[in-house]
Write a protein that holds these residues in place. Structure first.
Motif, PDB file in Angstrom:
ATOM      1  N   ARG A 123      22.768 -43.139  -9.222  1.00 15.70           N
ATOM      2  CA  ARG A 123      22.119 -41.876  -9.549  1.00 15.70           C
ATOM      3  C   ARG A 123      20.615 -42.068  -9.543  1.00 15.70           C
ATOM      4  NH1 ARG A 123      25.616 -41.691 -13.925  1.00 15.70           N
ATOM      5  NH2 ARG A 123      23.872 -41.847 -15.395  1.00 15.70           N
ATOM      6  N   VAL A 124      19.916 -41.081  -8.990  1.00 13.86           N
ATOM      7  CA  VAL A 124      18.455 -41.107  -8.997  1.00 13.86           C
ATOM      8  C   VAL A 124      18.025 -40.268 -10.190  1.00 13.86           C
ATOM      9  CG1 VAL A 124      16.363 -40.686  -7.661  1.00 13.86           C
ATOM     10  CG2 VAL A 124      18.482 -41.351  -6.491  1.00 13.86           C
ATOM     11  N   ALA A 125      17.958 -40.930 -11.339  1.00 14.73           N
ATOM     12  CA  ALA A 125      17.683 -40.247 -12.598  1.00 14.73           C
ATOM     13  C   ALA A 125      16.828 -41.142 -13.476  1.00 14.73           C
ATOM     14  CB  ALA A 125      18.987 -39.891 -13.302  1.00 14.73           C
ATOM     15  N   VAL A 126      16.104 -40.537 -14.399  1.00 16.09           N
ATOM     16  CA  VAL A 126      15.109 -41.270 -15.183  1.00 16.09           C
ATOM     17  C   VAL A 126      15.718 -42.426 -15.968  1.00 16.09           C
ATOM     18  CG1 VAL A 126      15.267 -39.669 -17.157  1.00 16.09           C
ATOM     19  CG2 VAL A 126      13.177 -40.998 -16.783  1.00 16.09           C
ATOM     20  N   GLU A 127      16.945 -42.249 -16.479  1.00 11.45           N
ATOM     21  CA  GLU A 127      17.533 -43.311 -17.297  1.00 11.45           C
ATOM     22  C   GLU A 127      17.913 -44.550 -16.486  1.00 11.45           C
ATOM     23  OE1 GLU A 127      20.971 -40.785 -15.913  1.00 11.45           O
ATOM     24  OE2 GLU A 127      18.962 -40.395 -16.722  1.00 11.45           O
ATOM     25  N   LYS A 163      12.004 -50.936   0.754  1.00 13.58           N
ATOM     26  CA  LYS A 163      12.830 -50.535  -0.385  1.00 13.58           C
ATOM     27  C   LYS A 163      13.651 -49.319   0.038  1.00 13.58           C
ATOM     28  CE  LYS A 163       9.214 -51.927  -3.645  1.00 13.58           C
ATOM     29  NZ  LYS A 163       7.882 -51.508  -3.175  1.00 13.58           N
ATOM     30  N   VAL A 164      14.961 -49.365  -0.218  1.00 11.66           N
ATOM     31  CA  VAL A 164      15.862 -48.274   0.152  1.00 11.66           C
ATOM     32  C   VAL A 164      16.592 -47.795  -1.098  1.00 11.66           C
ATOM     33  CG1 VAL A 164      17.841 -47.561   1.543  1.00 11.66           C
ATOM     34  CG2 VAL A 164      16.175 -49.190   2.474  1.00 11.66           C
ATOM     35  N   VAL A 165      16.634 -46.472  -1.286  1.00 13.48           N
ATOM     36  CA  VAL A 165      17.331 -45.870  -2.421  1.00 13.48           C
ATOM     37  C   VAL A 165      18.459 -44.988  -1.881  1.00 13.48           C
ATOM     38  CG1 VAL A 165      17.132 -44.261  -4.365  1.00 13.48           C
ATOM     39  CG2 VAL A 165      15.312 -45.934  -3.916  1.00 13.48           C
ATOM     40  N   VAL A 166      19.690 -45.292  -2.288  1.00 16.01           N
ATOM     41  CA  VAL A 166      20.860 -44.515  -1.870  1.00 16.01           C
ATOM     42  C   VAL A 166      21.428 -43.799  -3.084  1.00 16.01           C
ATOM     43  CG1 VAL A 166      23.228 -44.627  -1.001  1.00 16.01           C
ATOM     44  CG2 VAL A 166      21.447 -46.065   0.027  1.00 16.01           C
ATOM     45  N   LEU A 224      15.207 -37.291  -7.553  1.00 15.38           N
ATOM     46  CA  LEU A 224      15.080 -37.657  -6.146  1.00 15.38           C
ATOM     47  C   LEU A 224      13.799 -37.112  -5.507  1.00 15.38           C
ATOM     48  CD1 LEU A 224      16.299 -39.011  -3.648  1.00 15.38           C
ATOM     49  CD2 LEU A 224      17.601 -36.920  -3.236  1.00 15.38           C
ATOM     50  N   GLU A 225      13.558 -35.809  -5.614  1.00 13.91           N
ATOM     51  CA  GLU A 225      12.398 -35.214  -4.951  1.00 13.91           C
ATOM     52  C   GLU A 225      11.091 -35.742  -5.535  1.00 13.91           C
ATOM     53  OE1 GLU A 225      12.665 -33.570  -2.184  1.00 13.91           O
ATOM     54  OE2 GLU A 225      14.838 -33.843  -2.399  1.00 13.91           O
ATOM     55  N   GLU A 226      11.063 -35.927  -6.849  1.00 10.82           N
ATOM     56  CA  GLU A 226       9.865 -36.450  -7.502  1.00 10.82           C
ATOM     57  C   GLU A 226       9.530 -37.851  -6.992  1.00 10.82           C
ATOM     58  OE1 GLU A 226       8.754 -38.416 -11.808  1.00 10.82           O
ATOM     59  OE2 GLU A 226      10.339 -36.905 -11.740  1.00 10.82           O
ATOM     60  N   LEU A 227      10.540 -38.718  -6.876  1.00  5.45           N
ATOM     61  CA  LEU A 227      10.296 -40.092  -6.435  1.00  5.45           C
ATOM     62  C   LEU A 227       9.953 -40.164  -4.953  1.00  5.45           C
ATOM     63  CD1 LEU A 227      12.993 -42.125  -8.420  1.00  5.45           C
ATOM     64  CD2 LEU A 227      10.564 -41.821  -8.922  1.00  5.45           C
ATOM     65  N   LYS A 228      10.483 -39.252  -4.154  1.00  3.91           N
ATOM     66  CA  LYS A 228      10.115 -39.197  -2.734  1.00  3.91           C
ATOM     67  C   LYS A 228       8.617 -38.970  -2.572  1.00  3.91           C
ATOM     68  CE  LYS A 228      14.288 -37.471  -0.397  1.00  3.91           C
ATOM     69  NZ  LYS A 228      14.853 -36.303   0.312  1.00  3.91           N
ATOM     70  N   VAL A 229       8.077 -38.091  -3.400  1.00  2.10           N
ATOM     71  CA  VAL A 229       6.644 -37.779  -3.336  1.00  2.10           C
ATOM     72  C   VAL A 229       5.816 -38.955  -3.842  1.00  2.10           C
ATOM     73  CG1 VAL A 229       4.838 -36.256  -4.238  1.00  2.10           C
ATOM     74  CG2 VAL A 229       7.044 -35.291  -3.520  1.00  2.10           C
ATOM     75  N   LYS A 230       6.233 -39.555  -4.938  1.00  2.00           N
ATOM     76  CA  LYS A 230       5.457 -40.636  -5.552  1.00  2.00           C
ATOM     77  C   LYS A 230       5.523 -41.942  -4.771  1.00  2.00           C
ATOM     78  CE  LYS A 230       5.399 -41.071 -10.066  1.00  2.00           C
ATOM     79  NZ  LYS A 230       5.861 -41.179 -11.484  1.00  2.00           N
ATOM     80  N   GLY A 232      19.688 -40.256   0.283  1.00  7.97           N
ATOM     81  CA  GLY A 232      20.614 -39.309  -0.316  1.00  7.97           C
ATOM     82  C   GLY A 232      21.956 -39.969  -0.561  1.00  7.97           C
ATOM     83  N   SER A 233      22.963 -39.150  -0.793  1.00 12.38           N
ATOM     84  CA  SER A 233      24.290 -39.668  -1.138  1.00 12.38           C
ATOM     85  C   SER A 233      24.992 -40.306   0.057  1.00 12.38           C
ATOM     86  CB  SER A 233      25.150 -38.531  -1.696  1.00 12.38           C
ATOM     87  OG  SER A 233      26.386 -39.013  -2.126  1.00 12.38           O
TER      88      SER A 233
END
Length: 365
Positions: free
Chosen positions: A191-195, A210-213, A219-225, A233-234
């Motif tokens: 999960r792409v979530a703060v916790e 670095k790859v995030v699945v 998700l959208e916030e981290l894409k920008v940052k 994505g999933s």
């Protein structure tokens, strides 16, 4: 046995809790048990605030009560602390039925990461929820010790497993899903979530990519940052397995999980794991030859990532092969507290009789 499982986490949710429960149910049925699952898909739901992908069931108490009566379980397990879990707990306490529970998520830490609530409030709720349970199942010794320090009782171990056929090393000639990206590939799945503490991974100074699945509210916030990172994505099935197998290191930055099933999935794929010394990684990685731990929960993850690059992928795979879902299901059955046969028969007979009396009263009136 006739086993009733009450859970607020079920398909189509995609997470380690759901994968554990669905696979254990499959194994239980193959072992000859009859399993009834009460889950959110059977009720009206609303999206969880701050996490719309998770659906929360509403109006569940009376329908859950009817499911209990119709199924007449011999053993009851409550897997989660949400509305369905609360309804099942209330029924068990009111009817004096023995039941077991499990601790899948560090719920107080999870809530504190999202809302301005103190940890003490979260732990007070969790202790209240699990107190009547005959056994509280946890995945690791570290989690057992942590909950004991917080005053939880009746704690039992419940292992986890991994599908070593679905998750396996990449074979010669199979395509590399990362062939166009600079190596090495450092992968996160979940999960792409703060916790999940993903930023601790994304801010590392690492070579390669670095790859995030995974999906999630951040998700959208981290894409920008983090525009240099790759967000896919999933992923699921063979596609997900290929991402694990083609990565060079799997990075697990979470501090709130109780196990981290994705760790075993990466290891089964031959991909070594870098993580913080949190519950799950600290129980699996030391001495395994399958990963590297940071020295603390706040620093050293970069060094662990680089150390993991040096590990023998064959040894990583060999370690994962020591875990099986059948052993996990057998652990689960051993931890259940079935209703004693004579009492069980008398109880359900009495409940059926009471239900018939209640149905007759309106007719008589």
């Amino acid at each position: 046995m006739r086993i009733l499982l009450a859970t607020d986490a079920w398909e189509p949710q995609v997470n380690g809790v759901v994968r554990t429960l669905t696979r254990v149910v499959q194994e239980l049925r193959e072992m000859g048990h009859t399993v009834e699952v009460i889950h959110p898909g059977q009720f009206k739901t609303f999206p969880l605030p701050t996490y719309a992908e998770i659906k929360v069931a509403i109006g569940v108490y009376e329908p859950v009560q009817e499911r209990f009566k119709a199924f007449e379980p011999e053993a009851i397990h409550i897997a989660t602390e949400g509305p369905i879990g609360l309804a099942a707990r209330r029924i068990c306490v009111e009817w004096k039925l023995p039941f077991t529970t499990s601790y899948h998520t560090r719920f107080p830490e999870y809530v504190s990461a999202r809302l301005p609530l103190p940890l003490a409030a979260g732990y007070a709720y969790m202790k209240w929820f699990h107190k009547p349970s005959g056994r509280l199942m946890v995945a690791t010794p570290t989690m057992r010790d942590e909950l004991t320090r917080h005053g939880f009782r009746n704690i039992s171990s419940w292992s986890r497993g991994v599908d070593t056929e679905a998750f396996r090393p990449r074979r010669e000639g199979e395509p590399d899903v990362f062939e166009d990206l600079p190596r090495p590939i450092f992968l996160y799945v979940g999960r792409v979530a703060v916790e999940k503490n993903i930023e601790a991974f994304l801010t590392l100074d690492l070579p390669g990519t670095k790859v995030v699945v995974g999906p999630g509210p951040q998700l959208e916030e981290l894409k920008v940052k983090h525009p240099k990172a790759v967000f896919t994505g999933s992923k699921s099935g063979a596609d997900l397995a290929a991402h694990y197998a083609c990565a060079d290191v799997f990075v697990f930055p979470s501090l709130t999980d109780t196990f981290g099933l994705v760790i075993l999935e990466a290891m089964a794929s031959g991909t070594p794991v870098a993580a913080y010394p949190a519950p799950g990684p600290i129980d699996l990685i030391p001495g395994s030859g399958a990963g590297a731990l940071a020295p603390s929960a706040t620093e050293g993850l970069r060094e662990a990532c680089l150390e993991a690059l040096k590990l023998d992928r064959r040894q990583v795979r060999a370690f994962a092969e020591t875990f099986s879902w059948r052993a996990c299901a057998e652990d689960f059955v051993r931890n259940l507290q079935p209703y004693p046969e004579p009492q069980k028969t008398r109880f359900w007979r009495r409940l059926r009789r009471l239900a018939r009396v209640r149905r007759r009263r309106p007719e008589a009136a």
